[in-house]
Design an enzyme around this catalytic site. Structure first.
Site, PDB file in Angstrom:
ATOM      1  N   HIS A 270       0.845  -1.190   0.000  1.00  0.00           N
ATOM      2  CA  HIS A 270       0.000   0.000   0.000  1.00  0.00           C
ATOM      3  C   HIS A 270       0.885   1.247   0.000  1.00  0.00           C
ATOM      4  O   HIS A 270       2.042   1.203   0.417  1.00  0.00           O
ATOM      5  CB  HIS A 270      -0.886   0.020   1.244  1.00  0.00           C
ATOM      6  CG  HIS A 270      -1.964  -1.014   1.239  1.00  0.00           C
ATOM      7  ND1 HIS A 270      -3.003  -1.007   2.134  1.00  0.00           N
ATOM      8  CD2 HIS A 270      -2.160  -2.100   0.453  1.00  0.00           C
ATOM      9  CE1 HIS A 270      -3.802  -2.029   1.899  1.00  0.00           C
ATOM     10  NE2 HIS A 270      -3.303  -2.717   0.883  1.00  0.00           N
TER      11      HIS A 270
ATOM     12  N   CYS B 230      -2.175  -0.464   7.554  1.00  0.00           N
ATOM     13  CA  CYS B 230      -1.357   0.746   7.442  1.00  0.00           C
ATOM     14  C   CYS B 230      -1.416   1.566   8.724  1.00  0.00           C
ATOM     15  O   CYS B 230      -0.405   2.126   9.152  1.00  0.00           O
ATOM     16  CB  CYS B 230      -1.796   1.570   6.244  1.00  0.00           C
ATOM     17  SG  CYS B 230      -1.431   0.746   4.673  1.00  0.00           S
TER      18      CYS B 230
ATOM     19  N   GLU C   1       0.957   3.840   1.921  1.00  0.00           N
ATOM     20  CA  GLU C   1       1.496   4.198   3.234  1.00  0.00           C
ATOM     21  C   GLU C   1       2.675   3.310   3.612  1.00  0.00           C
ATOM     22  O   GLU C   1       3.677   3.802   4.158  1.00  0.00           O
ATOM     23  CB  GLU C   1       0.426   4.062   4.332  1.00  0.00           C
ATOM     24  CG  GLU C   1      -0.788   4.937   4.124  1.00  0.00           C
ATOM     25  CD  GLU C   1      -1.931   4.218   3.417  1.00  0.00           C
ATOM     26  OE1 GLU C   1      -3.087   4.461   3.795  1.00  0.00           O
ATOM     27  OE2 GLU C   1      -1.676   3.423   2.498  1.00  0.00           O
TER      28      GLU C   1
ATOM     29  N   CYS D  14      -5.942   1.888   5.896  1.00  0.00           N
ATOM     30  CA  CYS D  14      -6.594   0.645   6.304  1.00  0.00           C
ATOM     31  C   CYS D  14      -6.026   0.233   7.671  1.00  0.00           C
ATOM     32  O   CYS D  14      -5.054   0.822   8.140  1.00  0.00           O
ATOM     33  CB  CYS D  14      -6.349  -0.435   5.254  1.00  0.00           C
ATOM     34  SG  CYS D  14      -4.652  -1.086   5.263  1.00  0.00           S
TER      35      CYS D  14
END
Length: 150
Positions: free
Chosen positions: A59, A92, A61, A89
Site C-alpha cells: 500500500h 497501514c 502508506e 486501512c
C-alpha cells in the site's frame, strides 16, 4: 503557525500525494498516494504498488513508511507527517502506530475498509489525525478508477 497557514500547507502536501495517486491510476493500481514530510521537506513519495509488486502489503502508506525510515536511517518517524489521499486501512494504521508517526493527514474517508471502522486504536496514542483535506479530489480519483473497472 496559525490554523489557516497549516490548512494551506496541508493542502499543498496533499496535492503532492494526489500526484502519486495519479501515477498509481496510470499504472492500473488503486489510486492512493502518500508523501512523508519531515521539517517542511518531502522525504518520501509513494503510491499503491500491490499489482506491480504482486504484494498485498504494498500500500502507498507502507511504501512511504519504508522509504522515509530508510531516508532517516531509523524505524521511527517521530518528527514526520504522513499525507495520504485515502483513510489508511487497519494494516497501514498499525504500521503508522509502530513507526510512531505523530500526525496523519488524509483526504477521503474509507467507510468500507478504513482503520476507524476496524482498528480505531491502531495509531500511536498521541497521534493527531486531520481528515478531509482535498477530500473531493481524493474521492473523485477513486470513483473514476472504479467506474473504469465496472
Amino acid at each position: 503557525m496559525d490554523m489557516n497557514e497549516q490548512r494551506l500547507k496541508d493542502e499543498q502536501y496533499m496535492r503532492k500525494a494526489l500526484v502519486e495517486a495519479g501515477e498509481a491510476f496510470r499504472k492500473g493500481e488503486i489510486p492512493i498516494g502518500a508523501v512523508v514530510v519531515c521539517g517542511d521537506r518531502i522525504i518520501a513519495r509513494a503510491h499503491n504498488m500491490t499489482e506491480t509488486l504482486c504484494d498485498v502489503t504494498a500500500h502507498a502508506e507502507m511504501q512511504a513508511i519504508t522509504s522515509a525510515a530508510d531516508m532517516l536511517g531509523g524505524k521511527y518517524l517521530t518528527g514526520c507527517t504522513l499525507y495520504v489521499t485515502v483513510e489508511p486501512c487497519p494494516m497501514c494504521a498499525g504500521a503508522l502506530g509502530w513507526a510512531q508517526v505523530p500526525r496523519i493527514v488524509y483526504g477521503a474517508s474509507d467507510a468500507k475498509r478504513g482503520y476507524k471502522k476496524y482498528a480505531p486504536h491502531a495509531l500511536h496514542p498521541k497521534a493527531v489525525v486531520v481528515e478531509g483535506v482535498l477530500e473531493e479530489e481524493c474521492a473523485q480519483l477513486m470513483k473514476d478508477f472504479f467506474k473504469g473497472k465496472r
